[in-house]
Design a protein around this motif. Structure first.
Motif, PDB file in Angstrom:
ATOM      1  N   GLU A   1       0.834  -1.208   0.000  1.00  0.00           N
ATOM      2  CA  GLU A   1       0.000   0.000   0.000  1.00  0.00           C
ATOM      3  C   GLU A   1       0.870   1.260   0.000  1.00  0.00           C
ATOM      4  N   PHE A   2       1.892   1.283   0.835  1.00  0.00           N
ATOM      5  CA  PHE A   2       2.793   2.432   0.884  1.00  0.00           C
ATOM      6  C   PHE A   2       3.548   2.579  -0.437  1.00  0.00           C
ATOM      7  N   VAL A   3       4.041   1.464  -0.950  1.00  0.00           N
ATOM      8  CA  VAL A   3       4.807   1.502  -2.196  1.00  0.00           C
ATOM      9  C   VAL A   3       3.937   2.044  -3.324  1.00  0.00           C
ATOM     10  N   ALA A   4       2.715   1.559  -3.435  1.00  0.00           N
ATOM     11  CA  ALA A   4       1.815   2.005  -4.502  1.00  0.00           C
ATOM     12  C   ALA A   4       1.521   3.501  -4.401  1.00  0.00           C
TER      13      ALA A   4
ATOM     14  N   ARG B   1      10.655   2.434  -3.806  1.00  0.00           N
ATOM     15  CA  ARG B   1      11.316   1.427  -4.644  1.00  0.00           C
ATOM     16  C   ARG B   1      12.341   0.612  -3.851  1.00  0.00           C
ATOM     17  N   ARG B   2      13.131   1.291  -3.005  1.00  0.00           N
ATOM     18  CA  ARG B   2      14.138   0.574  -2.217  1.00  0.00           C
ATOM     19  C   ARG B   2      13.475  -0.402  -1.252  1.00  0.00           C
ATOM     20  N   LEU B   3      12.435   0.026  -0.553  1.00  0.00           N
ATOM     21  CA  LEU B   3      11.741  -0.867   0.376  1.00  0.00           C
ATOM     22  C   LEU B   3      11.112  -2.037  -0.377  1.00  0.00           C
ATOM     23  N   ALA B   4      10.548  -1.771  -1.546  1.00  0.00           N
ATOM     24  CA  ALA B   4       9.974  -2.850  -2.345  1.00  0.00           C
ATOM     25  C   ALA B   4      11.044  -3.859  -2.739  1.00  0.00           C
ATOM     26  N   HIS B   5      12.201  -3.383  -3.205  1.00  0.00           N
ATOM     27  CA  HIS B   5      13.266  -4.285  -3.637  1.00  0.00           C
ATOM     28  C   HIS B   5      13.831  -5.090  -2.481  1.00  0.00           C
TER      29      HIS B   5
ATOM     30  N   ARG C   1       6.514  -7.321  -6.573  1.00  0.00           N
ATOM     31  CA  ARG C   1       7.147  -6.210  -7.294  1.00  0.00           C
ATOM     32  C   ARG C   1       6.751  -6.193  -8.762  1.00  0.00           C
ATOM     33  N   LYS C   2       6.546  -7.367  -9.335  1.00  0.00           N
ATOM     34  CA  LYS C   2       6.114  -7.428 -10.733  1.00  0.00           C
ATOM     35  C   LYS C   2       4.730  -6.807 -10.873  1.00  0.00           C
ATOM     36  N   GLU C   3       3.824  -7.100  -9.927  1.00  0.00           N
ATOM     37  CA  GLU C   3       2.482  -6.505  -9.942  1.00  0.00           C
ATOM     38  C   GLU C   3       2.536  -4.983  -9.811  1.00  0.00           C
ATOM     39  N   LEU C   4       3.536  -4.475  -9.103  1.00  0.00           N
ATOM     40  CA  LEU C   4       3.696  -3.028  -8.909  1.00  0.00           C
ATOM     41  C   LEU C   4       4.562  -2.390  -9.997  1.00  0.00           C
TER      42      LEU C   4
ATOM     43  N   ALA D   1       5.220  -6.457 -19.296  1.00  0.00           N
ATOM     44  CA  ALA D   1       5.012  -5.190 -19.998  1.00  0.00           C
ATOM     45  C   ALA D   1       4.805  -4.111 -18.953  1.00  0.00           C
ATOM     46  N   PRO D   2       5.828  -3.308 -18.642  1.00  0.00           N
ATOM     47  CA  PRO D   2       5.671  -2.280 -17.624  1.00  0.00           C
ATOM     48  C   PRO D   2       4.638  -1.238 -18.037  1.00  0.00           C
ATOM     49  N   THR D   3       4.079  -0.586 -17.037  1.00  0.00           N
ATOM     50  CA  THR D   3       3.109   0.471 -17.299  1.00  0.00           C
ATOM     51  C   THR D   3       3.779   1.553 -18.123  1.00  0.00           C
ATOM     52  N   PRO D   4       3.172   1.983 -19.215  1.00  0.00           N
ATOM     53  CA  PRO D   4       3.811   3.018 -20.034  1.00  0.00           C
ATOM     54  C   PRO D   4       3.927   4.328 -19.261  1.00  0.00           C
ATOM     55  N   LEU D   5       4.997   5.069 -19.558  1.00  0.00           N
ATOM     56  CA  LEU D   5       5.189   6.347 -18.881  1.00  0.00           C
ATOM     57  C   LEU D   5       4.122   7.359 -19.271  1.00  0.00           C
TER      58      LEU D   5
END
Length: 163
Positions: A85-88, A118-122, A130-133, A150-154
């Motif tokens: 939740e925090f990462v998202a 990102r660091r906490l997720a990794h 992490r793949k879902e995020l 396929a990452p979310t497009p910028l």
């Protein structure tokens, strides 16, 4: 003045206090040439239980905000809020300092909050979470078959005008 009535939201879970002795990691990093530190400690079950994010210049507004953010994340984790939740919420937040980092897993950060997420997720989430995020490292992305990720497009496509 009367206080507003409480909503029907469920009561927060009881706080899980951290053990006296803790295991964790300390990571030093730079975002756009500004030095920071993240200390992340595990609870008695081995899950992330507290975070301390420190800015190199004590007494500054940024240092104070980092302390507040750390306390909020730690309390949330201890009350049962999932790290996802925090990462998202914090990833891709844009504010200064932003730019290149000295971390090969996270070469660019849109802000210190983005880097922290990102660091906490990794460090604390499994590859599937992490793949879902959309937060795989460059090496993890390169190791996947081309058609599996396929990452979310910028840039998102423009939304259709509402009637």
């Amino acid at each position: 003045m009367a206080l507003p009535a409480r909503t029907s939201d469920p009561a927060p879970s009881a706080r899980r206090r951290m053990p006296r002795s803790r295991q964790g990691t300390t990571t030093s990093f730079e975002v756009a040439g500004t030095e920071f530190y993240v200390i992340a400690n595990a609870d008695e079950h081995g899950s992330l239980g507290e975070v301390f994010a420190k800015f190199g210049k004590e007494g500054s507004t940024t240092a104070g905000l980092m302390d507040l953010l750390s306390a909020a994340i730690s309390l949330g984790l201890q009350h049962g809020v999932p790290l996802e939740e925090f990462v998202a919420k914090f990833r891709n937040q844009r504010f200064e300092p932003m730019g290149m980092t000295d971390d090969p897993d996270i070469p660019h950060a849109a802000s210190v909050g983005d880097y922290l997420a990102r660091r906490l997720a990794h460090d604390w989430l499994d590859v599937g979470s992490r793949k879902e995020l959309d937060l795989l490292t460059p090496d993890e992305e390169a190791a996947l078959p081309a058609d599996t990720y396929a990452p979310t497009p910028l840039r998102r496509t423009a939304r259709a005008a509402r009637p």
